[in-house]
Every structure is written in structure tokens, then in C-alpha cells.
Design an enzyme around this catalytic site. Structure first.
Site, mmCIF file in Angstrom:
data_model
loop_
_atom_site.group_PDB
_atom_site.id
_atom_site.type_symbol
_atom_site.label_atom_id
_atom_site.label_comp_id
_atom_site.label_asym_id
_atom_site.label_seq_id
_atom_site.Cartn_x
_atom_site.Cartn_y
_atom_site.Cartn_z
ATOM 1 N N ARG A 175 -8.342 -1.349 -5.654
ATOM 2 C CA ARG A 175 -8.735 -2.673 -5.153
ATOM 3 C C ARG A 175 -10.008 -3.179 -5.828
ATOM 4 N NH1 ARG A 175 -5.341 -3.290 -0.673
ATOM 5 N NH2 ARG A 175 -4.136 -1.365 -0.579
ATOM 6 N N CYS A 222 -6.296 3.976 -3.207
ATOM 7 C CA CYS A 222 -6.604 2.671 -2.613
ATOM 8 C C CYS A 222 -7.856 1.974 -3.139
ATOM 9 C CB CYS A 222 -6.724 2.827 -1.107
ATOM 10 S SG CYS A 222 -5.221 3.380 -0.298
ATOM 11 N N ASP A 258 -0.623 -0.664 -4.762
ATOM 12 C CA ASP A 258 -1.936 -0.138 -5.146
ATOM 13 C C ASP A 258 -1.866 1.237 -5.802
ATOM 14 O OD1 ASP A 258 -1.318 1.277 -2.817
ATOM 15 O OD2 ASP A 258 -3.350 1.195 -2.022
ATOM 16 N N ASN A 259 -0.791 1.961 -5.597
ATOM 17 C CA ASN A 259 -0.608 3.266 -6.229
ATOM 18 C C ASN A 259 0.804 3.740 -5.942
ATOM 19 O OD1 ASN A 259 -2.911 3.848 -3.762
ATOM 20 N ND2 ASN A 259 -0.874 4.743 -3.477
ATOM 21 N N HIS A 286 1.739 2.241 4.002
ATOM 22 C CA HIS A 286 0.761 3.316 4.191
ATOM 23 C C HIS A 286 0.914 3.938 5.590
ATOM 24 C CE1 HIS A 286 -3.235 5.185 4.661
ATOM 25 N NE2 HIS A 286 -3.467 4.977 3.373
ATOM 26 N N LYS A 325 0.518 9.814 -5.660
ATOM 27 C CA LYS A 325 -0.762 9.147 -5.422
ATOM 28 C C LYS A 325 -1.925 10.092 -5.707
ATOM 29 C CE LYS A 325 -3.332 7.214 -1.451
ATOM 30 N NZ LYS A 325 -3.206 6.800 -0.041
ATOM 31 N N HIS A 337 -11.142 -2.863 1.990
ATOM 32 C CA HIS A 337 -11.361 -1.491 1.510
ATOM 33 C C HIS A 337 -12.226 -1.382 0.258
ATOM 34 C CE1 HIS A 337 -9.508 2.812 1.026
ATOM 35 N NE2 HIS A 337 -10.657 2.813 1.697
ATOM 36 N N LYS A 396 -5.829 -6.099 4.040
ATOM 37 C CA LYS A 396 -6.734 -4.971 3.827
ATOM 38 C C LYS A 396 -7.786 -5.295 2.773
ATOM 39 C CE LYS A 396 -6.418 -0.128 2.240
ATOM 40 N NZ LYS A 396 -5.514 1.025 2.081
ATOM 41 N N ASP A 442 0.833 -1.203 0.000
ATOM 42 C CA ASP A 442 0.000 0.000 0.000
ATOM 43 C C ASP A 442 0.872 1.259 0.000
ATOM 44 O OD1 ASP A 442 -2.025 1.889 0.487
ATOM 45 O OD2 ASP A 442 -3.147 0.473 1.708
ATOM 46 N N ASP A 443 0.705 2.099 -1.020
ATOM 47 C CA ASP A 443 1.417 3.382 -1.131
ATOM 48 C C ASP A 443 2.918 3.211 -1.349
ATOM 49 O OD1 ASP A 443 -1.044 4.483 -0.675
ATOM 50 O OD2 ASP A 443 -0.454 5.694 1.046
#
Length: 557
Positions: free
Chosen positions: A87, A83, A336-337, A230, A383, A142, A140, A45-46
Site C-alpha cells: 500500500r 499488505c 495487494d499480494n 483477508h 504471501k 494500513h 483499508k 486483500d490476499d
């Protein structure tokens, strides 16, 4: 009729042999070994494009680097810049609006923006469980807060993790003071055990799922969805200690280091233009000494968080080997990004008040733009932006005896391509209807030809499209148009020469802009995209700060 003893014996013998034959056939059919591959999808994540060793980082990621050296890396792999929309595409193989998550996991009152996965978009769990796979998820989610939209309700046999978009990594314990970390395990609410670290718990539950699943004859699909790195920046002291002093060189020197490594690795093309320096980031030499110490600490903690993810991937690989399943398992690693830009002080969502030193429970530090500028090397922006820094991430695939070792390809894949890839390898039929509902067709293309060396990049007839909170982009061949809300003006870049997006060609190539913008309008209409000004919520999530006077952007996390 009287049957002679001899005839009765002959009939009985024939019947026995016949039934034995049938039993033998059924037994053989039942014991045919499963040859379809196990599939492990790992998402972080991130994480920025250059934040692991195999993509140029100084952060210690030996296990990911091993997967890369024994597998394949894409230079170009795209996500949806933030995010929840990422997803939604990943889990369903749909563009996010088509799946119902066109904005975020909040309901804006229209089906493409309902904030949870719709019934017309099937998940990995639903399709692969229907094909005979065990379906496992740790980490996660989300893509739906309501319990009717939780993982166990959308096709996953086992789930452990958290439902929302972010989480603390420590519960109340020796590392500081923080509220309990709310988690869910198979529809039952729980909390993170005291003195445990969330990244470890996510991996440990995934490993326990594999132990349990190994007692079956089924292949498995494991979606391992880490929260790290993240925010909030929280890490174990022993991991932070590895990086003490490493970031005293500052972001300017570190970015130059990473660019050199990327060129040496073959991840970055030396003939390509790289992103210009972000003028919103101060020169390291101009940062006061006391501030430098805080900045260094932030990056030490961030690196420690990535390091811990890699350690847990190592544990997962050891378990696969112990279970003797490593030879028939595909592993895919993505983010994710891009890394989050923007300064936390600019955000409308203020983090809670710190109750512990940075890196501990109760602290809510961000990586922030200066280091994110390094994380996304060599790309531009961050992001929630549709320039390459926002939507480009590492892609590693590892599949022994199927993928040629140490391959680096252009790739040009997108999240929507993973579902058709997995379904092809799993020999899973993607249905036209499901429980009486007509199912959206899959817009992506299988990555199998690229993974197996038959192609350098994904072959697709349609462009790739993006829209989120008014930010838009289209990628078609070498061309990319992009615009950043609130502006609706298109920029145009030739990504074969200029992946750093340094030279806007929109004024000189209006023909290309017109062609791609017309493609966008058709896609937006078909996909259910609505003009952002018409649906913009009162408290936007992740909206970018308008363009600065010097031409740079600053995106809010």
C-alpha cells in the site's frame, strides 16, 4: 471637458460591448467541459492470482469478468508481497522503504522503516487534489496508525474505513458474537452498524461519495480498498450457500481445473513451466472425511467473500452508468499480494478464540496453505515470499473507447507504475517540492502505452526490486533472482520459459546472478534498505518459516 450626448452614447456602447466580450470569454472558459478521466482504483486483500473468473477461477465474478472482457488484463503485474509495503508503494508510487514503510506499519527506528508515509512521498490524494480532482477513499488504509498520518491528513477529501491491517466483517449481531468493528469516517471514530457486512459498507460509502461528488464539476479519484478476502473468513449465509459442495473435489482437482481454464483464456502460456506441487499440502484423497468437511467450508466461505466483492463492484458500475460517467472513467483492479500460505497453528500471532461457527462473527478461520496453493495457481509459494505466488496478482484495466476490449498482454507492470499512469491521464504535475519539502522522484513508468495498445509491456531501463523482512528479488528482462530469509543465497529463473520457478539456473549462469545482485546492492543502498538481521523486531510480522527439508517453504500469514 464637456462630452456631447452622442459621444457619451458611443463610449458607453463600446464599453458595454467590450465588457460583454470579456464576460463571454470568461463564461466560455468557465463552462468548458472537463475531459480528464475519472479514476477508480480497486484493491482487494490476499486474493490469489487465479481467484477470479477472468484468471481461471470457478468463483462467480461476472462484473470483474465483464471489466476484463471489455478491457485489458496483464499476465504479469507485481506487488510487494504483503499488505503495508504494497500500500505504501501503491499510494505514493515509491518503493516502500523510500516511502517509510519498508517493513510494516510499525516503527523500527529508522526513516525507511518508520511505519507510516513520510513527507517526501506524496500520495495520490495530495497530487490529484492539487490537480483539481475530488479525492475519495473507502476501505483499508494500513500505512500509518497515528491520526496525523490518516487519509484526510494525506490528501483525501473523504474517507471511510479502518486504519489498521485487518478487521472483522460483522459487528455484534445475528451472525454470531464479536467485538465492535472500529472504523473512521473523516477523522471521526465510529463503528460498523449492527447486522451490516463490512464489504457492503465499504462499497456503499464509496457510492455515496460519488453521489455527493457528482454535484461538483470536478473529475474524481476513488480508491476503493476492500478488506476481503483477508482473514478472518466471515461471509453472508446467502453467499456461502452458492458454493455448498463445490469444493468437495479437493485442492488437487481444483488446481488442475484452474490451470486448464487459464490456458484456454490465454492467461497462462501452455509452453511455460508451472509450479510443482507443494509437498506441504497433503493429497486430498488422504485427508480424513471429517477434516475434508472443515476444509470445504473454509473455501466455500472464501469464495463467498470474493463473490460479495464482485457484487459490490457491480453496484459501483451501475452507479457510474446512472451518473453518466461510465464513458470517461478508468477502472483498475489489483490485489495487494498473493494468497496467504502457512498454517495458522504455526503463527506466533494466535487468532482470538472462536465464539461462533466458522464464517460468522466471532470466528477467526484462515484460508490456509492448502487452498492458497490453489489460489496462486500456476505460481509457486505465497504471501510474504518473493517468488511469483507472493508478488503476482491479477491486473484488469477498463476504460471505454481508450482500451481495446478483451486484450491480454504480458504487461510486466508494478505498483510503482500506477502513480505516473494516473498523473499522465489526469494531466497532473508531480512537484519537485511540497510545502518546503523536497519530494522523491517517481521511479515507475506510465502504463499508458500498454493500456492503449502501443506496447506489449512496460518499457523500463531499470530492473524491478523487492526486499521485505530479508526476502529479496530482482526482475530484469526475462531474468529473476530471488532469495528467502534467512538464506542469502540467490536463485535464478528464466521467467520467459519458467514462470513456475521450477529450475534454478544460478549455478550455471553466475554471470547473470552477479549482474542482478550488483543491481540489487546499488538499489538497496540508494533506497535505504538495511540488513534485516540488524533491525529484526522481537516479534516479527509475517516472517517465513525456514525452508523445509523437501525444498518447499511455508510462510506465516
Amino acid at each position: 471637458m464637456v462630452v456631447s450626448p452622442l459621444l457619451f452614447l458611443q463610449i458607453s456602447t463600446f464599453t458595454f460591448l467590450l465588457l460583454s466580450g470579456f464576460s463571454s470569454v470568461f463564461a466560455q472558459k468557465k463552462t468548458v467541459p472537463e475531459t480528464r478521466p475519472n479514476i477508480i482504483l480497486i484493491m482487494v486483500d490476499d486474493l490469489g492470482y487465479s481467484d477470479i473468473g477472468a484468471y481461471g477461477s470457478e468463483i462467480k465474478t461476472p462484473n470483474l469478468d465483464q471489466l476484463a472482457s471489455e478491457g485489458i488484463r496483464f499476465r504479469e503485474f507485481y506487488n510487494n508481497s504483503i499488505c503495508a509495503p504494497t500500500r505504501a508503494s501503491l499510494i505514493t508510487g515509491q518503493y516502500p522503504h523510500k516511502a517509510g514503510v519498508g517493513y510494516f506499519n510499525v516503527n523500527l527506528g529508522l526513516p525507511p522503516y518508520q511505519g507510516y508515509l513520510n513527507k517526501e512521498s506524496l500520495t495520490f490524494g495530495e497530487v490529484l487534489r492539487g490537480a483539481g480532482y475530488s479525492t475519495l477513499l473507502s476501505g483499508k488504509w494500513h500505512v500509518g496508525d497515528d491520526s496525523l498520518a490518516w487519509p484526510n491528513q494525506r490528501g483525501f477529501d473523504r474517507f471511510y474505513g479502518f486504519i489498521g491491517g485487518a478487521s472483522n466483517y460483522f459487528d455484534i449481531g445475528q451472525y454470531g458474537q464479536a467485538p465492535p468493528v472500529p472504523l473512521v469516517e473523516n477523522n471521526k471514530r465510529t463503528t460498523l452498524p449492527k447486522d451490516k457486512y463490512l464489504t457492503d459498507e465499504i462499497a456503499d460509502h464509496a457510492i455515496s461519495f460519488l453521489d455527493e461528488q457528482s454535484k461538483t464539476s470536478k473529475p474524481f479519484f476513488l480508491y476503493l480498498s476492500f478488506n476481503a478476502p483477508h482473514w478472518p473468513l466471515q461471509a453472508l449465509p446467502e453467499d456461502i450457500a452458492k458454493y455448498k459442495g463445490r469444493y468437495s473435489v479437493g485442492w488437487d482437482s481444483l488446481r488442475a481445473e484452474r490451470i486448464r481454464r487459464q490456458k484456454a483464456l490465454g492467461i497462462s502460456d501452455p509452453n511455460q513451466a508451472i509450479a510443482v506441487r507443494d509437498n506441504q499440502v497433503p493429497l486430498w484423497d488422504n485427508v480424513p472425511y471429517d477434516e475434508k468437511k472443515l476444509w470445504e467450508a473454509k473455501m466455500e466461505i472464501y469464495a463467498a467473500m470474493v463473490d460479495r466483492v464482485d457484487q459490490n463492484i457491480g453496484k459501483l458500475l451501475e452507479k457510474l452508468k446512472a451518473l453518466k460517467k461510465d464513458d470517461n472513467t478508468l477502472i483498475v483492479f489489483i490485489s495487494d499480494n498473493g494468497a496467504q500460505g502457512g498454517y495458522s497453528g504455526s503463527s506466533g500471532r494466535k487468532p482470538p478464540r472462536n465464539t461462533g461457527p466458522i464464517g460468522t462473527a466471532g470466528s477467526y478461520g484462515y484460508q490456509d496453505q492448502s487452498w492458497a496453493y490453489v489460489s496462486n495457481t500456476p505460481h509457486a509459494y505465497y504471501k510474504n515470499n518473493m517468488h511469483e505466488g507472493g508478488i503476482s496478482a491479477p491486473f484488469i484495466a477498463w476504460f471505454p473507447k481508450q482500451i481495446k476490449a478483451n486484450s491480454i498482454v504480458k504487461g510486466t507492470g508494478h505498483l510503482i507504475d500506477l502513480a505516473p499512469t494516473f498523473y499522465e491521464l489526469a494531466n497532473a504535475k508531480y512537484p519537485a517540492t511540497w510545502n518546503g519539502t523536497n519530494i522523491h522522484v517517481l521511479p515507475g513508468k506510465s502504463l499508458v502505452p500498454v493500456l492503449t495498445g502501443k506496447s506489449e509491456q512496460v518499457g523500463r531501463e531499470e530492473p524491478i526490486f523487492w526486499e521485505r523482512a530479508g526476502n529479496r528479488a530482482v526482475r530484469k528482462g526475462k531474468w529473476k533472482i530471488v532469495s528467502t530469509y534467512p538464506s542469502y543465497k540467490w536463485e535464478l529463473y528464466d521467467l520467459e520459459k519458467d514462470r513456475g520457478e521450477t529450475t534454478d539456473l544460478a549455478a550455471s549462469r553466475t554471470d547473470i546472478v552477479n549482474e542482478l545482485s550488483a543491481d540489487y546492492v546499488r538499489w538497496a543502498d540508494k533506497t535505504g534498505v538495511v540488513d534485516y538481521d540488524k533491525i529484526k523486531p522481537a516479534n516479527p510480522i509475517g516472517d517465513p518459516v525456514p525452508r523445509q527439508a523437501n525444498g518447499m517453504r511455508r510462510d506465516i500469514p
